[in-house]
Design an enzyme around this catalytic site. Structure first.
Site, PDB file in Angstrom:
ATOM      1  N   ARG A  55     -24.203  42.848 -29.752  1.00  0.00           N
ATOM      2  CA  ARG A  55     -23.447  41.839 -30.481  1.00  0.00           C
ATOM      3  C   ARG A  55     -23.685  41.892 -31.988  1.00  0.00           C
ATOM      4  O   ARG A  55     -22.795  41.617 -32.763  1.00  0.00           O
ATOM      5  CB  ARG A  55     -23.817  40.456 -29.941  1.00  0.00           C
ATOM      6  CG  ARG A  55     -22.727  39.428 -30.061  1.00  0.00           C
ATOM      7  CD  ARG A  55     -23.005  38.236 -29.196  1.00  0.00           C
ATOM      8  NE  ARG A  55     -24.348  37.704 -29.414  1.00  0.00           N
ATOM      9  CZ  ARG A  55     -25.072  37.069 -28.480  1.00  0.00           C
ATOM     10  NH1 ARG A  55     -24.577  36.885 -27.283  1.00  0.00           N
ATOM     11  NH2 ARG A  55     -26.278  36.627 -28.757  1.00  0.00           N
ATOM     12  N   TYR A 108      -4.712  31.359 -47.581  1.00  0.00           N
ATOM     13  CA  TYR A 108      -4.084  31.809 -46.330  1.00  0.00           C
ATOM     14  C   TYR A 108      -3.959  30.601 -45.379  1.00  0.00           C
ATOM     15  O   TYR A 108      -4.934  29.858 -45.186  1.00  0.00           O
ATOM     16  CB  TYR A 108      -5.017  32.885 -45.772  1.00  0.00           C
ATOM     17  CG  TYR A 108      -4.640  33.557 -44.498  1.00  0.00           C
ATOM     18  CD1 TYR A 108      -3.476  34.305 -44.396  1.00  0.00           C
ATOM     19  CD2 TYR A 108      -5.490  33.494 -43.395  1.00  0.00           C
ATOM     20  CE1 TYR A 108      -3.164  34.959 -43.217  1.00  0.00           C
ATOM     21  CE2 TYR A 108      -5.187  34.152 -42.211  1.00  0.00           C
ATOM     22  CZ  TYR A 108      -4.014  34.886 -42.127  1.00  0.00           C
ATOM     23  OH  TYR A 108      -3.717  35.527 -40.968  1.00  0.00           O
ATOM     24  N   ASP A 178     -11.441  35.108 -50.815  1.00  0.00           N
ATOM     25  CA  ASP A 178     -10.684  35.984 -49.923  1.00  0.00           C
ATOM     26  C   ASP A 178     -10.052  37.050 -50.821  1.00  0.00           C
ATOM     27  O   ASP A 178      -9.100  36.786 -51.545  1.00  0.00           O
ATOM     28  CB  ASP A 178      -9.624  35.186 -49.164  1.00  0.00           C
ATOM     29  CG  ASP A 178      -8.867  36.034 -48.139  1.00  0.00           C
ATOM     30  OD1 ASP A 178      -8.793  37.261 -48.332  1.00  0.00           O
ATOM     31  OD2 ASP A 178      -8.326  35.456 -47.170  1.00  0.00           O
TER      32      ASP A 178
HETATM   33  C1  LIG Z   1      -4.325  38.794 -42.811  1.00  0.00           C
HETATM   34  C2  LIG Z   1      -5.145  37.993 -43.695  1.00  0.00           C
HETATM   35  C3  LIG Z   1      -6.271  37.326 -43.209  1.00  0.00           C
HETATM   36  C4  LIG Z   1      -6.656  37.341 -41.744  1.00  0.00           C
HETATM   37  O1  LIG Z   1      -7.019  38.588 -41.262  1.00  0.00           O
HETATM   38  P1  LIG Z   1      -6.957  38.889 -39.677  1.00  0.00           P
HETATM   39  O2  LIG Z   1      -7.725  40.139 -39.520  1.00  0.00           O
HETATM   40  O3  LIG Z   1      -5.506  39.008 -39.339  1.00  0.00           O
HETATM   41  O4  LIG Z   1      -7.597  37.740 -38.981  1.00  0.00           O
HETATM   42  C5  LIG Z   1      -7.033  36.615 -44.101  1.00  0.00           C
HETATM   43  N1  LIG Z   1      -6.714  36.530 -45.401  1.00  0.00           N
HETATM   44  C6  LIG Z   1      -5.634  37.152 -45.907  1.00  0.00           C
HETATM   45  C7  LIG Z   1      -5.336  37.029 -47.351  1.00  0.00           C
HETATM   46  C8  LIG Z   1      -4.804  37.888 -45.067  1.00  0.00           C
HETATM   47  O5  LIG Z   1      -3.716  38.475 -45.568  1.00  0.00           O
END
Ligand SMILES: *Cc1c(COP(=O)(O)O)cnc(C)c1O
Length: 392
Positions: A55, A108, A178
Protein backbone atom coordinates in the site's frame (compact mmCIF):
# COMPACT_ATOMS: atom_id res chain seq x y z
CA UNK A 1 20.93 19.52 -14.80
CA UNK A 2 18.21 20.79 -17.12
CA UNK A 3 14.75 19.33 -16.68
CA UNK A 4 14.82 17.86 -20.21
CA UNK A 5 17.80 15.75 -19.15
CA UNK A 6 16.27 14.80 -15.80
CA UNK A 7 13.16 13.56 -17.63
CA UNK A 8 15.31 11.02 -19.44
CA UNK A 9 17.58 9.91 -16.60
CA UNK A 10 15.59 10.29 -13.36
CA UNK A 11 13.68 7.33 -11.94
CA UNK A 12 15.83 4.62 -13.51
CA UNK A 13 17.92 3.54 -10.51
CA UNK A 14 16.56 -0.01 -10.50
CA UNK A 15 17.08 -0.57 -14.27
CA UNK A 16 20.79 -1.55 -14.34
CA UNK A 17 20.16 -4.47 -11.95
CA UNK A 18 17.91 -6.07 -14.59
CA UNK A 19 20.07 -4.91 -17.55
CA UNK A 20 17.23 -2.82 -18.93
CA UNK A 21 16.68 0.78 -19.97
CA UNK A 22 13.39 1.09 -18.09
CA UNK A 23 13.05 0.13 -14.42
CA UNK A 24 11.27 -3.15 -13.75
CA UNK A 25 7.59 -3.07 -12.80
CA UNK A 26 7.29 -4.38 -9.25
CA UNK A 27 3.79 -5.44 -8.23
CA UNK A 28 3.25 -6.73 -4.75
CA UNK A 29 0.89 -6.57 -1.83
CA UNK A 30 3.17 -8.31 0.67
CA UNK A 31 6.69 -7.05 1.14
CA UNK A 32 9.06 -9.71 2.50
CA UNK A 33 12.19 -9.26 4.64
CA UNK A 34 15.30 -11.34 5.35
CA UNK A 35 15.50 -10.69 9.06
CA UNK A 36 13.35 -9.58 11.95
CA UNK A 37 15.57 -6.53 12.37
CA UNK A 38 14.99 -5.48 8.72
CA UNK A 39 11.25 -6.03 9.13
CA UNK A 40 11.09 -3.95 12.30
CA UNK A 41 13.14 -1.18 10.76
CA UNK A 42 10.88 -1.00 7.71
CA UNK A 43 7.67 -0.98 9.75
CA UNK A 44 8.93 1.96 11.77
CA UNK A 45 8.33 3.90 8.53
CA UNK A 46 11.14 6.37 9.05
CA UNK A 47 12.44 5.93 5.48
CA UNK A 48 9.49 6.69 3.27
CA UNK A 49 10.91 5.37 -0.01
CA UNK A 50 11.76 1.92 1.33
CA UNK A 51 9.44 -1.08 0.83
CA UNK A 52 7.16 -1.65 3.82
CA UNK A 53 3.86 -2.99 2.54
CA UNK A 54 2.32 -2.83 -0.96
CA UNK A 55 0.00 0.00 0.00
CA UNK A 56 2.81 2.43 0.70
CA UNK A 57 4.53 1.63 -2.59
CA UNK A 58 6.94 -0.69 -4.35
CA UNK A 59 10.31 0.02 -5.98
CA UNK A 60 8.36 1.25 -9.05
CA UNK A 61 6.42 3.81 -7.00
CA UNK A 62 9.63 5.05 -5.40
CA UNK A 63 11.31 5.48 -8.81
CA UNK A 64 8.47 7.75 -9.95
CA UNK A 65 8.35 9.65 -6.67
CA UNK A 66 12.09 10.36 -6.80
CA UNK A 67 11.93 11.39 -10.46
CA UNK A 68 9.05 13.74 -9.77
CA UNK A 69 10.71 15.28 -6.70
CA UNK A 70 13.84 16.03 -8.72
CA UNK A 71 11.80 17.52 -11.60
CA UNK A 72 9.94 19.73 -9.13
CA UNK A 73 13.32 20.66 -7.56
CA UNK A 74 12.22 19.65 -4.09
CA UNK A 75 12.82 16.87 -1.58
CA UNK A 76 9.98 14.40 -1.80
CA UNK A 77 6.88 13.24 -3.62
CA UNK A 78 3.81 11.17 -2.72
CA UNK A 79 2.01 9.23 -5.46
CA UNK A 80 -1.74 8.73 -4.94
CA UNK A 81 -4.51 6.88 -6.76
CA UNK A 82 -5.65 9.92 -8.79
CA UNK A 83 -5.41 13.70 -8.89
CA UNK A 84 -8.51 14.11 -6.78
CA UNK A 85 -7.22 11.83 -4.00
CA UNK A 86 -4.00 13.90 -3.95
CA UNK A 87 -6.14 17.02 -3.45
CA UNK A 88 -8.37 15.47 -0.76
CA UNK A 89 -5.30 14.12 1.08
CA UNK A 90 -3.75 17.60 1.19
CA UNK A 91 -7.02 19.19 2.34
CA UNK A 92 -7.92 16.35 4.71
CA UNK A 93 -4.53 16.46 6.43
CA UNK A 94 -5.03 20.17 7.21
CA UNK A 95 -8.73 20.05 8.11
CA UNK A 96 -10.47 19.55 11.43
CA UNK A 97 -12.83 21.24 13.87
CA UNK A 98 -11.72 24.80 14.59
CA UNK A 99 -9.42 25.00 11.57
CA UNK A 100 -9.78 27.55 8.81
CA UNK A 101 -8.85 26.80 5.18
CA UNK A 102 -8.79 29.37 2.37
CA UNK A 103 -9.46 28.09 -1.16
CA UNK A 104 -9.30 30.16 -4.35
CA UNK A 105 -12.64 30.65 -6.13
CA UNK A 106 -11.70 28.93 -9.37
CA UNK A 107 -10.60 25.55 -8.05
CA UNK A 108 -11.44 22.33 -9.86
CA UNK A 109 -15.14 21.58 -9.19
CA UNK A 110 -14.66 18.34 -7.23
CA UNK A 111 -12.13 20.14 -4.98
CA UNK A 112 -14.82 22.59 -3.99
CA UNK A 113 -17.44 19.83 -3.57
CA UNK A 114 -15.12 17.95 -1.20
CA UNK A 115 -14.70 21.10 0.89
CA UNK A 116 -18.43 21.80 0.99
CA UNK A 117 -19.68 18.26 1.52
CA UNK A 118 -16.96 16.69 3.64
CA UNK A 119 -14.81 19.32 5.33
CA UNK A 120 -17.50 21.82 6.34
CA UNK A 121 -19.80 19.22 8.00
CA UNK A 122 -16.68 17.96 9.83
CA UNK A 123 -16.20 21.36 11.46
CA UNK A 124 -13.58 22.96 9.19
CA UNK A 125 -14.25 26.57 8.31
CA UNK A 126 -13.68 26.78 4.54
CA UNK A 127 -13.60 30.26 3.05
CA UNK A 128 -13.62 30.88 -0.70
CA UNK A 129 -11.26 33.66 -1.83
CA UNK A 130 -12.58 35.67 -4.80
CA UNK A 131 -10.09 36.27 -7.62
CA UNK A 132 -8.03 39.37 -7.02
CA UNK A 133 -8.80 39.48 -3.26
CA UNK A 134 -5.96 40.31 -0.87
CA UNK A 135 -5.22 37.02 0.93
CA UNK A 136 -3.27 38.76 3.71
CA UNK A 137 -6.56 40.28 4.95
CA UNK A 138 -8.23 36.86 5.16
CA UNK A 139 -5.54 34.93 7.02
CA UNK A 140 -6.43 34.20 10.65
CA UNK A 141 -4.72 32.68 13.66
CA UNK A 142 -6.54 29.40 13.04
CA UNK A 143 -5.81 29.27 9.28
CA UNK A 144 -4.19 25.91 8.59
CA UNK A 145 -3.87 26.03 4.78
CA UNK A 146 -4.21 28.25 1.72
CA UNK A 147 -5.25 26.18 -1.30
CA UNK A 148 -5.00 27.71 -4.77
CA UNK A 149 -5.18 26.57 -8.37
CA UNK A 150 -3.71 28.56 -11.24
CA UNK A 151 -4.95 29.16 -13.80
CA UNK A 152 -8.45 28.49 -12.47
CA UNK A 153 -10.24 25.50 -14.01
CA UNK A 154 -12.43 26.59 -16.98
CA UNK A 155 -12.41 30.35 -16.31
CA UNK A 156 -8.59 30.39 -16.73
CA UNK A 157 -8.16 33.30 -14.29
CA UNK A 158 -4.65 33.78 -12.94
CA UNK A 159 -3.51 34.32 -9.35
CA UNK A 160 -0.59 36.40 -8.09
CA UNK A 161 1.14 33.37 -6.60
CA UNK A 162 4.10 35.31 -5.19
CA UNK A 163 1.79 37.68 -3.30
CA UNK A 164 -0.24 34.78 -1.85
CA UNK A 165 2.90 32.91 -0.76
CA UNK A 166 4.47 36.00 0.81
CA UNK A 167 1.31 36.74 2.82
CA UNK A 168 0.98 33.13 3.99
CA UNK A 169 4.67 32.82 4.84
CA UNK A 170 4.38 35.90 7.04
CA UNK A 171 1.75 34.05 9.11
CA UNK A 172 3.42 30.64 8.97
CA UNK A 173 0.58 29.13 6.91
CA UNK A 174 1.45 26.55 4.22
CA UNK A 175 0.31 27.16 0.63
CA UNK A 176 -0.86 24.26 -1.54
CA UNK A 177 -1.40 24.63 -5.26
CA UNK A 178 -3.08 22.45 -7.86
CA UNK A 179 -0.34 22.82 -10.50
CA UNK A 180 -1.77 20.33 -13.01
CA UNK A 181 -2.08 22.84 -15.88
CA UNK A 182 1.52 24.03 -15.73
CA UNK A 183 3.25 20.72 -14.95
CA UNK A 184 6.67 21.00 -13.23
CA UNK A 185 8.16 21.90 -16.62
CA UNK A 186 6.25 25.12 -17.19
CA UNK A 187 5.35 26.04 -13.61
CA UNK A 188 8.14 26.08 -11.02
CA UNK A 189 5.77 25.94 -8.05
CA UNK A 190 8.29 25.57 -5.22
CA UNK A 191 10.58 28.30 -6.56
CA UNK A 192 7.57 30.65 -6.43
CA UNK A 193 7.08 29.83 -2.73
CA UNK A 194 4.46 27.08 -2.87
CA UNK A 195 4.97 24.51 -0.10
CA UNK A 196 2.78 21.72 -1.46
CA UNK A 197 2.36 21.26 -5.22
CA UNK A 198 -0.29 18.88 -6.56
CA UNK A 199 -0.44 17.32 -10.01
CA UNK A 200 -3.10 15.19 -11.66
CA UNK A 201 -0.49 13.12 -13.51
CA UNK A 202 -3.54 11.70 -15.29
CA UNK A 203 -3.20 14.70 -17.61
CA UNK A 204 0.03 15.80 -19.34
CA UNK A 205 2.52 13.94 -17.15
CA UNK A 206 1.29 10.52 -18.18
CA UNK A 207 -0.06 11.97 -21.40
CA UNK A 208 -1.75 8.91 -22.86
CA UNK A 209 -5.27 9.00 -21.35
CA UNK A 210 -4.91 5.46 -20.04
CA UNK A 211 -4.62 5.84 -16.27
CA UNK A 212 -5.35 8.00 -13.23
CA UNK A 213 -2.59 9.16 -10.90
CA UNK A 214 -1.91 11.96 -8.43
CA UNK A 215 1.48 13.35 -7.38
CA UNK A 216 2.20 15.67 -4.44
CA UNK A 217 5.62 17.33 -4.16
CA UNK A 218 7.32 19.38 -1.45
CA UNK A 219 9.85 19.31 1.36
CA UNK A 220 9.69 16.25 3.64
CA UNK A 221 8.53 18.44 6.52
CA UNK A 222 5.71 20.03 4.48
CA UNK A 223 4.46 16.62 3.34
CA UNK A 224 4.81 14.63 6.57
CA UNK A 225 1.22 15.10 7.80
CA UNK A 226 -0.08 14.36 4.28
CA UNK A 227 2.01 11.19 4.07
CA UNK A 228 0.60 10.02 7.41
CA UNK A 229 -2.93 10.86 6.19
CA UNK A 230 -2.35 8.77 3.03
CA UNK A 231 -1.02 5.88 5.15
CA UNK A 232 -4.14 5.98 7.31
CA UNK A 233 -6.52 6.40 4.38
CA UNK A 234 -4.94 4.01 1.88
CA UNK A 235 -4.92 6.45 -1.04
CA UNK A 236 -1.70 5.19 -2.55
CA UNK A 237 -1.08 4.64 -6.26
CA UNK A 238 -0.98 1.32 -8.12
CA UNK A 239 2.53 0.34 -9.34
CA UNK A 240 1.20 -0.21 -12.88
CA UNK A 241 0.05 3.41 -13.04
CA UNK A 242 3.44 4.57 -11.72
CA UNK A 243 5.31 2.49 -14.30
CA UNK A 244 3.26 3.84 -17.20
CA UNK A 245 3.65 7.37 -15.87
CA UNK A 246 7.44 6.92 -15.75
CA UNK A 247 7.23 5.94 -19.40
CA UNK A 248 5.07 8.97 -20.22
CA UNK A 249 7.48 11.23 -18.37
CA UNK A 250 10.32 10.51 -20.83
CA UNK A 251 8.53 12.39 -23.62
CA UNK A 252 6.91 15.12 -21.51
CA UNK A 253 9.15 17.95 -22.76
CA UNK A 254 8.69 17.19 -26.44
CA UNK A 255 4.96 16.58 -26.07
CA UNK A 256 4.42 19.84 -24.17
CA UNK A 257 6.39 21.85 -26.73
CA UNK A 258 4.19 20.52 -29.53
CA UNK A 259 0.94 20.91 -27.52
CA UNK A 260 1.95 24.50 -26.80
CA UNK A 261 2.77 25.37 -30.40
CA UNK A 262 -0.48 23.89 -31.72
CA UNK A 263 -2.61 25.33 -28.88
CA UNK A 264 -1.35 28.82 -29.74
CA UNK A 265 -1.95 28.28 -33.46
CA UNK A 266 -5.52 27.06 -32.91
CA UNK A 267 -6.30 29.70 -30.25
CA UNK A 268 -5.09 32.54 -32.52
CA UNK A 269 -7.08 31.17 -35.45
CA UNK A 270 -10.19 30.91 -33.26
CA UNK A 271 -9.80 34.60 -32.33
CA UNK A 272 -10.39 35.47 -35.99
CA UNK A 273 -13.64 33.51 -36.23
CA UNK A 274 -16.91 35.49 -36.29
CA UNK A 275 -18.72 33.10 -33.95
CA UNK A 276 -15.99 33.26 -31.31
CA UNK A 277 -16.48 35.99 -28.71
CA UNK A 278 -13.34 35.35 -26.75
CA UNK A 279 -10.60 32.83 -26.14
CA UNK A 280 -9.53 32.49 -22.52
CA UNK A 281 -5.92 31.37 -22.66
CA UNK A 282 -3.35 33.25 -20.57
CA UNK A 283 -0.61 32.56 -23.12
CA UNK A 284 -2.42 34.93 -25.54
CA UNK A 285 -1.23 38.54 -25.36
CA UNK A 286 -4.88 39.68 -25.30
CA UNK A 287 -5.75 37.64 -22.19
CA UNK A 288 -6.27 39.64 -18.97
CA UNK A 289 -4.04 37.14 -17.13
CA UNK A 290 -1.19 37.38 -19.64
CA UNK A 291 1.15 39.55 -17.51
CA UNK A 292 0.80 37.24 -14.49
CA UNK A 293 1.25 34.23 -16.72
CA UNK A 294 4.46 35.66 -18.18
CA UNK A 295 5.87 36.32 -14.72
CA UNK A 296 5.10 32.85 -13.35
CA UNK A 297 5.05 30.33 -16.18
CA UNK A 298 7.68 29.40 -18.73
CA UNK A 299 5.17 27.85 -21.14
CA UNK A 300 1.51 26.95 -21.73
CA UNK A 301 0.34 23.78 -23.39
CA UNK A 302 -3.36 24.37 -22.71
CA UNK A 303 -6.16 23.44 -22.33
CA UNK A 304 -8.09 26.68 -22.91
CA UNK A 305 -11.70 27.87 -22.93
CA UNK A 306 -13.55 29.35 -25.90
CA UNK A 307 -16.63 31.56 -25.66
CA UNK A 308 -19.00 31.11 -28.57
CA UNK A 309 -21.72 33.66 -29.40
CA UNK A 310 -25.17 32.81 -27.96
CA UNK A 311 -26.94 30.20 -30.08
CA UNK A 312 -29.71 27.61 -29.86
CA UNK A 313 -29.13 24.24 -28.20
CA UNK A 314 -29.48 22.63 -31.65
CA UNK A 315 -26.77 24.84 -33.15
CA UNK A 316 -24.48 24.17 -30.19
CA UNK A 317 -25.06 20.43 -30.58
CA UNK A 318 -24.35 20.71 -34.32
CA UNK A 319 -20.98 22.27 -33.49
CA UNK A 320 -19.96 19.65 -30.93
CA UNK A 321 -21.33 16.71 -32.94
CA UNK A 322 -19.81 18.10 -36.14
CA UNK A 323 -16.25 17.81 -34.81
CA UNK A 324 -14.44 14.80 -36.21
CA UNK A 325 -10.97 15.12 -34.70
CA UNK A 326 -12.00 16.44 -31.26
CA UNK A 327 -13.58 13.70 -29.17
CA UNK A 328 -16.23 14.76 -26.69
CA UNK A 329 -15.05 13.91 -23.20
CA UNK A 330 -13.81 15.19 -19.87
CA UNK A 331 -10.13 15.20 -18.92
CA UNK A 332 -7.23 16.43 -21.08
CA UNK A 333 -3.46 16.14 -21.41
CA UNK A 334 -3.41 13.12 -23.72
CA UNK A 335 -2.13 12.89 -27.31
CA UNK A 336 -5.67 13.34 -28.70
CA UNK A 337 -7.73 16.50 -29.03
CA UNK A 338 -10.79 16.85 -26.83
CA UNK A 339 -13.79 19.16 -26.53
CA UNK A 340 -16.11 19.57 -23.57
CA UNK A 341 -18.92 22.02 -22.70
CA UNK A 342 -17.22 24.19 -20.06
CA UNK A 343 -19.88 24.73 -17.44
CA UNK A 344 -18.73 25.60 -13.93
CA UNK A 345 -19.39 22.70 -11.59
CA UNK A 346 -22.30 24.32 -9.74
CA UNK A 347 -24.13 25.16 -13.00
CA UNK A 348 -24.01 21.72 -14.60
CA UNK A 349 -27.58 20.81 -13.66
CA UNK A 350 -29.03 24.05 -15.07
CA UNK A 351 -30.12 24.87 -18.64
CA UNK A 352 -28.06 27.54 -20.44
CA UNK A 353 -30.13 30.72 -21.01
CA UNK A 354 -30.61 31.40 -24.75
CA UNK A 355 -28.75 34.73 -24.58
CA UNK A 356 -25.72 33.41 -22.69
CA UNK A 357 -22.46 32.71 -24.51
CA UNK A 358 -21.60 29.03 -24.88
CA UNK A 359 -18.29 27.93 -23.46
CA UNK A 360 -16.26 24.98 -24.56
CA UNK A 361 -12.96 23.75 -23.29
CA UNK A 362 -10.52 22.55 -25.92
CA UNK A 363 -7.53 20.35 -25.37
CA UNK A 364 -5.26 20.56 -28.39
CA UNK A 365 -3.67 17.20 -29.06
CA UNK A 366 -0.69 16.18 -31.14
CA UNK A 367 -2.54 16.14 -34.47
CA UNK A 368 -1.55 18.62 -37.18
CA UNK A 369 -2.73 22.08 -36.09
CA UNK A 370 -4.10 22.99 -39.53
CA UNK A 371 -6.21 19.82 -39.58
CA UNK A 372 -7.61 20.84 -36.19
CA UNK A 373 -8.49 24.35 -37.46
CA UNK A 374 -10.18 22.81 -40.52
CA UNK A 375 -12.18 20.51 -38.25
CA UNK A 376 -13.32 23.44 -36.09
CA UNK A 377 -14.22 25.40 -39.21
CA UNK A 378 -16.47 22.70 -40.63
CA UNK A 379 -18.16 22.21 -37.24
CA UNK A 380 -18.88 25.94 -37.15
CA UNK A 381 -20.28 25.70 -40.66
CA UNK A 382 -22.60 22.92 -39.45
CA UNK A 383 -23.78 25.34 -36.74
CA UNK A 384 -24.62 27.96 -39.33
CA UNK A 385 -26.62 25.44 -41.38
CA UNK A 386 -28.76 24.60 -38.33
CA UNK A 387 -29.22 28.28 -37.49
CA UNK A 388 -30.33 29.12 -41.05
CA UNK A 389 -32.82 26.26 -40.97
CA UNK A 390 -34.19 27.91 -37.83
CA UNK A 391 -33.99 24.75 -35.74
CA UNK A 392 -34.15 25.17 -32.02
C1 LIG B 1 -8.24 16.38 -13.81
C2 LIG B 1 -7.88 17.30 -12.76
C3 LIG B 1 -7.85 16.89 -11.43
C4 LIG B 1 -8.25 15.49 -11.00
O1 LIG B 1 -7.42 14.49 -11.48
P1 LIG B 1 -7.96 12.97 -11.56
O2 LIG B 1 -6.73 12.17 -11.76
O3 LIG B 1 -8.91 12.94 -12.71
O4 LIG B 1 -8.63 12.66 -10.27
C5 LIG B 1 -7.46 17.80 -10.48
N1 LIG B 1 -7.14 19.06 -10.79
C6 LIG B 1 -7.16 19.50 -12.06
C7 LIG B 1 -6.79 20.90 -12.35
C8 LIG B 1 -7.56 18.64 -13.09
O5 LIG B 1 -7.61 19.10 -14.34
Amino acid sequence: MHRDTLLIHAGRESAPAVHAVSPPLVRTSTTVFDTLAAYQQAQAGTVFDAPRYGRSGTATTFELQRAMASLARTETCIATSCGLSAITAVLGAHAGPGRHILISAGVYGPTRSFCEQDLVPGGTHVEVVPHGADVSLLLRDDTSLVFIETPASLTMEMIDVRAVCAAALGRGVPVACDSTWGTPLYFDAHALGIDISIHAATKFINGHSDLLLGLITGKAQALSAIRAYCDRGGTHAAPDACWLTLRGLRTLAVRLARHQQSALTVARWLQTQPRVLRVRFPALETDPGHALWTSQFSGAAGPFTVEIAPCSEAAFAAFIDGLQLFSLGTSWGGFESLVMPALPHHQRALATPADAPRRVRLHIGLEDAQDLCNDLQSAMAAMTTVTLRGER
